[in-house]
Design a protein around this motif. Sequence first.
Motif, PDB file in Angstrom:
ATOM      1  N   GLY A 103       0.748  -1.099   0.060  1.00 10.08           N
ATOM      2  CA  GLY A 103      -0.419   0.203  -0.050  1.00 10.08           C
ATOM      3  C   GLY A 103       1.300   1.116  -0.227  1.00 10.08           C
ATOM      4  N   HIS A 104       1.631   1.081   0.735  1.00  7.46           N
ATOM      5  CA  HIS A 104       2.541   2.575   0.823  1.00  7.46           C
ATOM      6  C   HIS A 104       3.510   2.621  -0.870  1.00  7.46           C
ATOM      7  CE1 HIS A 104       2.454   3.304   5.510  1.00  7.46           C
ATOM      8  NE2 HIS A 104       2.543   1.778   5.331  1.00  7.46           N
ATOM      9  N   TYR A 105       3.776   1.513  -1.154  1.00  7.58           N
ATOM     10  CA  TYR A 105       4.341   1.556  -2.529  1.00  7.58           C
ATOM     11  C   TYR A 105       2.993   2.162  -3.361  1.00  7.58           C
ATOM     12  CZ  TYR A 105       9.106  -0.122  -1.864  1.00  7.58           C
ATOM     13  OH  TYR A 105      10.112  -0.143  -1.917  1.00  7.58           O
ATOM     14  N   TYR A 106       2.030   1.435  -3.473  1.00 11.00           N
ATOM     15  CA  TYR A 106       1.543   2.263  -4.302  1.00 11.00           C
ATOM     16  C   TYR A 106       1.447   3.708  -4.271  1.00 11.00           C
ATOM     17  CZ  TYR A 106      -3.171   1.461  -6.610  1.00 11.00           C
ATOM     18  OH  TYR A 106      -4.467   1.980  -7.625  1.00 11.00           O
ATOM     19  N   ILE A 107       0.455   3.713  -3.071  1.00 11.99           N
ATOM     20  CA  ILE A 107       0.583   5.182  -3.055  1.00 11.99           C
ATOM     21  C   ILE A 107       1.601   6.356  -3.086  1.00 11.99           C
ATOM     22  CG2 ILE A 107      -0.082   7.288  -1.015  1.00 11.99           C
ATOM     23  CD1 ILE A 107      -2.421   5.149  -1.417  1.00 11.99           C
ATOM     24  N   ALA A 108       2.881   5.912  -2.697  1.00 11.73           N
ATOM     25  CA  ALA A 108       3.797   7.030  -3.570  1.00 11.73           C
ATOM     26  C   ALA A 108       4.066   6.496  -4.423  1.00 11.73           C
ATOM     27  CB  ALA A 108       5.120   5.818  -2.749  1.00 11.73           C
ATOM     28  N   LEU A 109       3.896   5.584  -5.543  1.00 15.99           N
ATOM     29  CA  LEU A 109       3.796   5.673  -6.978  1.00 15.99           C
ATOM     30  C   LEU A 109       3.140   5.928  -7.973  1.00 15.99           C
ATOM     31  CD1 LEU A 109       5.317   2.064  -7.934  1.00 15.99           C
ATOM     32  CD2 LEU A 109       6.633   3.832  -7.957  1.00 15.99           C
ATOM     33  N   ILE A 115       2.485  13.752 -10.517  1.00 19.84           N
ATOM     34  CA  ILE A 115       3.448  15.304 -10.444  1.00 19.84           C
ATOM     35  C   ILE A 115       3.586  15.151 -12.076  1.00 19.84           C
ATOM     36  CG2 ILE A 115       5.764  16.198  -9.534  1.00 19.84           C
ATOM     37  CD1 ILE A 115       4.850  15.152  -6.780  1.00 19.84           C
ATOM     38  N   THR A 116       4.864  13.778 -12.361  1.00 17.01           N
ATOM     39  CA  THR A 116       4.883  13.674 -13.816  1.00 17.01           C
ATOM     40  C   THR A 116       3.946  13.469 -15.038  1.00 17.01           C
ATOM     41  OG1 THR A 116       5.158  10.939 -13.242  1.00 17.01           O
ATOM     42  CG2 THR A 116       7.155  11.747 -12.950  1.00 17.01           C
ATOM     43  N   ARG A 117       2.786  13.177 -14.556  1.00 17.64           N
ATOM     44  CA  ARG A 117       2.143  13.255 -15.761  1.00 17.64           C
ATOM     45  C   ARG A 117       1.459  14.728 -15.877  1.00 17.64           C
ATOM     46  NH1 ARG A 117      -3.074   9.779 -16.768  1.00 17.64           N
ATOM     47  NH2 ARG A 117      -3.541  10.567 -18.673  1.00 17.64           N
ATOM     48  N   TYR A 118       0.529  15.290 -14.711  1.00 15.75           N
ATOM     49  CA  TYR A 118       0.247  15.934 -15.256  1.00 15.75           C
ATOM     50  C   TYR A 118       1.131  17.821 -14.641  1.00 15.75           C
ATOM     51  CZ  TYR A 118      -3.552  13.082 -14.691  1.00 15.75           C
ATOM     52  OH  TYR A 118      -4.880  11.860 -15.406  1.00 15.75           O
ATOM     53  N   PHE A 119       2.239  17.789 -14.192  1.00 12.62           N
ATOM     54  CA  PHE A 119       2.923  18.703 -13.787  1.00 12.62           C
ATOM     55  C   PHE A 119       4.438  18.477 -14.749  1.00 12.62           C
ATOM     56  CE2 PHE A 119      -0.093  18.742 -10.553  1.00 12.62           C
ATOM     57  CZ  PHE A 119      -0.531  20.158 -10.687  1.00 12.62           C
ATOM     58  N   PRO A 120       4.488  18.085 -15.459  1.00 12.07           N
ATOM     59  CA  PRO A 120       5.566  18.295 -16.736  1.00 12.07           C
ATOM     60  C   PRO A 120       6.724  19.499 -17.275  1.00 12.07           C
ATOM     61  CG  PRO A 120       4.341  18.561 -18.166  1.00 12.07           C
ATOM     62  CD  PRO A 120       3.002  18.133 -16.739  1.00 12.07           C
ATOM     63  N   HIS A 121       6.693  20.479 -16.875  1.00 14.55           N
ATOM     64  CA  HIS A 121       6.730  21.173 -16.939  1.00 14.55           C
ATOM     65  C   HIS A 121       7.736  21.784 -15.565  1.00 14.55           C
ATOM     66  CE1 HIS A 121       2.799  22.654 -15.402  1.00 14.55           C
ATOM     67  NE2 HIS A 121       3.828  23.616 -14.146  1.00 14.55           N
ATOM     68  N   ILE A 122       7.359  21.178 -15.072  1.00 12.10           N
ATOM     69  CA  ILE A 122       7.579  21.037 -12.826  1.00 12.10           C
ATOM     70  C   ILE A 122       8.901  20.327 -12.824  1.00 12.10           C
ATOM     71  CG2 ILE A 122       7.331  20.997 -10.516  1.00 12.10           C
ATOM     72  CD1 ILE A 122       5.149  22.504 -11.000  1.00 12.10           C
ATOM     73  N   TRP A 123       8.049  19.238 -13.296  1.00 15.38           N
ATOM     74  CA  TRP A 123       8.979  17.662 -12.892  1.00 15.38           C
ATOM     75  C   TRP A 123      10.719  17.774 -14.260  1.00 15.38           C
ATOM     76  CZ3 TRP A 123      10.277  13.969 -10.485  1.00 15.38           C
ATOM     77  CH2 TRP A 123      11.004  13.001 -11.003  1.00 15.38           C
ATOM     78  N   ILE A 137      12.368  10.296  -6.243  1.00 15.48           N
ATOM     79  CA  ILE A 137      11.228   9.407  -7.398  1.00 15.48           C
ATOM     80  C   ILE A 137      12.252   8.897  -7.774  1.00 15.48           C
ATOM     81  CG2 ILE A 137       9.933  10.005  -9.199  1.00 15.48           C
ATOM     82  CD1 ILE A 137       8.944  12.447  -8.259  1.00 15.48           C
ATOM     83  N   ASP A 138      13.462   8.869  -7.797  1.00 14.76           N
ATOM     84  CA  ASP A 138      14.309   7.888  -8.877  1.00 14.76           C
ATOM     85  C   ASP A 138      14.632   6.373  -8.033  1.00 14.76           C
ATOM     86  OD1 ASP A 138      14.329   9.471 -11.181  1.00 14.76           O
ATOM     87  OD2 ASP A 138      16.743  10.128 -10.853  1.00 14.76           O
ATOM     88  N   GLU A 139      15.109   7.047  -6.796  1.00 19.22           N
ATOM     89  CA  GLU A 139      15.196   6.366  -5.905  1.00 19.22           C
ATOM     90  C   GLU A 139      14.161   5.070  -5.050  1.00 19.22           C
ATOM     91  OE1 GLU A 139      18.360   4.668  -3.622  1.00 19.22           O
ATOM     92  OE2 GLU A 139      18.877   6.053  -4.933  1.00 19.22           O
ATOM     93  N   LEU A 140      12.785   6.035  -5.187  1.00 18.84           N
ATOM     94  CA  LEU A 140      11.541   5.181  -5.104  1.00 18.84           C
ATOM     95  C   LEU A 140      11.561   3.776  -6.232  1.00 18.84           C
ATOM     96  CD1 LEU A 140       9.029   4.832  -3.857  1.00 18.84           C
ATOM     97  CD2 LEU A 140       8.237   6.873  -5.188  1.00 18.84           C
ATOM     98  N   VAL A 141      11.847   4.531  -7.196  1.00 19.85           N
ATOM     99  CA  VAL A 141      11.712   3.674  -8.872  1.00 19.85           C
ATOM    100  C   VAL A 141      12.344   2.839  -8.752  1.00 19.85           C
ATOM    101  CG1 VAL A 141      11.301   3.392 -11.563  1.00 19.85           C
ATOM    102  CG2 VAL A 141      10.641   5.634 -10.108  1.00 19.85           C
ATOM    103  N   GLU A 142      13.655   3.124  -8.236  1.00 20.37           N
ATOM    104  CA  GLU A 142      14.655   1.624  -8.312  1.00 20.37           C
ATOM    105  C   GLU A 142      14.005   0.408  -7.115  1.00 20.37           C
ATOM    106  OE1 GLU A 142      17.156   0.511 -10.445  1.00 20.37           O
ATOM    107  OE2 GLU A 142      16.280   2.725 -10.976  1.00 20.37           O
ATOM    108  N   HIS A 143      13.545   1.261  -6.156  1.00 22.82           N
ATOM    109  CA  HIS A 143      13.696   0.460  -5.258  1.00 22.82           C
ATOM    110  C   HIS A 143      12.222  -0.489  -5.428  1.00 22.82           C
ATOM    111  CE1 HIS A 143      16.088   0.781  -1.594  1.00 22.82           C
ATOM    112  NE2 HIS A 143      16.229   1.513  -2.322  1.00 22.82           N
ATOM    113  N   SER A 144      11.224   0.622  -6.192  1.00 15.50           N
ATOM    114  CA  SER A 144       9.648  -0.793  -7.004  1.00 15.50           C
ATOM    115  C   SER A 144      10.052  -1.377  -7.557  1.00 15.50           C
ATOM    116  CB  SER A 144       8.817   0.641  -7.262  1.00 15.50           C
ATOM    117  OG  SER A 144       8.308   1.391  -6.261  1.00 15.50           O
TER     118      SER A 144
END
Length: 164
Positions: A103-109, A115-123, A137-144
């Motif tokens: 659940g924690h991974y699901y919510i974090a991802l 953020i990356t989809r709806y705010f690409p200019h910020i990302w 976020i890179d670390e989160l994706v790697e661990h995921s």
Amino acid sequence: MIEEIIRGDEEDRPANAIRSFVIHYASESTIERIGRKFLIDPNVLPEFHVRSIGNGMAINWERAEGFFTPLFRRSPLVSPEIFSASLNELFFVGDGDCLNEFGHYYIALYIAGMITRYFPHIWIKEMRINSPAAVLIDELVEHSIDRVPLLAASALERAIYIYD
């Protein structure tokens, strides 16, 4: 730490088992709250031994001969919910927490994806300067990539899988 030792008889058949739960490096109140979450069937109470050790406690469950025969429709021991960070590191889910590791991974991802989809200019700006948020976020994706497939299989099959 959770450990189980199964001893065999002369013919190498299982004769008895000792399952140990060791909880350490916690305050007295935390140990007390965790201890209250262990539920034991009264019929097997004599098989359990609880003792304090330093800043923690140990619970030993010694099953004698015939421990593989199903005496109960359900387990005589219910332990608090746990999740593992590695084979040697287990964490108890505390009071009020209702999400497991999946659940924690699901919510974090989900949040990272929004953020990356709806705010690409910020990302894109965050990625260019290699900001702490981008690194996180890179670390989160790697661990995921390592953890989520096994957690998803565990959730779907209602079983616990651990990488060896």
